[in-house]
Design a protein around this motif. Structure first.
Motif: not given
Length: 145
Positions: A68-74, A125-128
């Motif tokens: 969920s966190a990664l998909s938010t950033g992406l 990269a920053s989202s990861v």
């Protein structure tokens, strides 16, 4: 229609980054390269907000929370890249890119496509990285409580 946490916070990231870059452009600070790195704070905010919302619901699962966190950033990054494409073409396309200062994009000799690809890679990269940092932060915090 209720938006998912990921989409809502991704839109918040997009709005934050968009307003921030428009403001530094309006005030004439767009040639200061280091100011462009502060957009990571909007990614931190959006991803952290998603994690807090999931924790408030009592959903504590490292794997699903990290997705969920990664998909938010992406989502925020993809919307921002789409916004950058639209803004660049409104301002004149490749002619606008050539008019930017030399330190803005890769020495100043790049097209919109190169800038978009580089921005997309940087954003992913920053989202990861932000997702990993916040997941470790919340995981350690929940274990100590």
């Amino acid at each position: 229609m209720k938006l998912s946490k990921e989409l809502l916070n991704g839109i918040i990231i997009f709005i934050g980054i968009g307003v921030y870059f428009l403001l530094i452009n309006i005030f004439g600070f767009s040639d200061i390269m280091y100011l462009r790195y502060f957009n990571v704070f909007f990614i931190f905010y959006g991803i952290n907000r998603t994690l807090k919302m999931k924790l408030a619901e009592g959903k504590i699962n490292f794997a699903s929370d990290s997705i969920s966190a990664l998909s938010t950033g992406l989502i925020g990054v993809l919307l921002s890249v789409i916004g950058l494409v639209i803004y660049s073409y409104i301002k004149g396309g490749d002619a606008y890119m050539e008019a930017l200062p030399k330190n803005f994009w890769l020495g100043g000799n790049s097209s919109i496509n190169v800038c978009i690809i580089c921005t997309l890679i940087e954003g992913i990269a920053s989202s990861v990285i932000v997702t990993m940092l916040l997941m470790f932060y919340w995981n350690n915090r929940l274990k100590t409580e």
